[in-house]
Design a protein around this motif. Structure first.
Motif, short mmCIF file in Angstrom:
data_model
loop_
_atom_site.label_atom_id
_atom_site.label_comp_id
_atom_site.label_asym_id
_atom_site.label_seq_id
_atom_site.Cartn_x
_atom_site.Cartn_y
_atom_site.Cartn_z
N THR A 96 -12.86 -18.49 131.54
CA THR A 96 -13.50 -17.39 130.95
C THR A 96 -14.79 -16.71 131.68
N ASN A 98 -16.47 -15.16 128.64
CA ASN A 98 -16.72 -15.01 126.72
C ASN A 98 -15.89 -16.35 126.34
N ILE A 99 -16.32 -17.13 126.41
CA ILE A 99 -15.35 -18.47 125.55
C ILE A 99 -15.75 -18.62 123.76
N VAL A 100 -16.18 -17.70 123.91
CA VAL A 100 -16.79 -17.06 121.83
C VAL A 100 -15.56 -16.55 121.62
N GLY A 101 -16.13 -15.29 122.39
CA GLY A 101 -15.20 -14.18 122.21
C GLY A 101 -13.84 -13.91 122.71
N HIS A 103 -12.11 -17.64 121.56
CA HIS A 103 -11.99 -18.14 120.80
C HIS A 103 -11.40 -17.89 119.56
N LYS A 104 -12.58 -16.70 119.48
CA LYS A 104 -12.67 -15.43 118.20
C LYS A 104 -11.38 -14.95 118.06
N PRO A 115 -11.62 -26.80 118.70
CA PRO A 115 -12.95 -25.83 118.03
C PRO A 115 -13.67 -26.18 119.78
N ILE A 116 -14.65 -25.12 119.94
CA ILE A 116 -15.58 -25.55 121.47
C ILE A 116 -16.30 -26.48 121.45
N ASP A 118 -19.06 -28.70 124.08
CA ASP A 118 -19.82 -28.57 125.45
C ASP A 118 -19.85 -29.56 125.51
N LEU A 124 -18.80 -25.12 128.95
CA LEU A 124 -17.50 -25.08 127.41
C LEU A 124 -16.72 -24.90 127.48
N GLN A 140 -15.85 -22.50 130.09
CA GLN A 140 -16.88 -21.42 130.42
C GLN A 140 -17.48 -21.93 131.50
#
Length: 141
Positions: A96, A98-101, A103-104, A115-116, A118, A124, A140
């Motif tokens: 991806t 946009n790993i945060v997007g 995940h959300k 959880p993500i 590092d 990530l 990512q």
């Protein structure tokens, strides 16, 4: 003479290159095609293939086939060769930007999500499960 040189160059390249280029399709067992199809499209943003309801298309153009399984609940397996004894292995790692997007989105849709983390130069990562318990990794860099 030119044709002979081209053929020998192609042969030399083929001898040093893998015979497969990549993975085009992935096949996943699901319990209910329409429910899973809707989930993958809404949560992961995959696009439908217009000629076959089983096929969804990732941003890279690769296909995922969602196939109703008669005997297997998911594609996971247990191994001692990854992160310790009896590790529940994921069948795919998604890439991806946009790993945060992502995940959300998974959390907002009630998915089982870790959880993500590092991993330094490896980037990530996190893991999640779909509606049928298929376990996946996300990366990512």
């Amino acid at each position: 003479m030119q044709k002979q040189f081209t053929n020998s160059m192609q042969t030399a390249k083929a001898a040093t290159s893998p015979l497969v280029k990549g993975v085009f399709c992935n096949y996943l067992p699901v319990s209910n095609l329409s429910r899973s199809r809707a989930w993958y499209m809404e949560v992961l943003g995959l696009k439908p293939f217009d000629r076959n309801d089983s096929i969804l298309i990732m941003g890279s153009g690769q296909w995922i086939f969602l196939l109703e399984s008669k005997d297997r609940l998911n594609a996971n397996f247990t191994t001692d060769n990854w992160e310790g004894k009896d590790f529940e292995m994921f069948s795919l790692t998604f890439e991806t930007e946009n790993i945060v997007g992502l995940h959300k989105s998974l959390l907002n849709h009630g998915a089982e999500v870790e959880p993500i983390t590092d991993n330094g130069s490896c980037g990530l990562q996190f893991r999640f499960k779909d509606l049928d318990g298929n376990r996946f990794n996300v990366w990512q860099n």
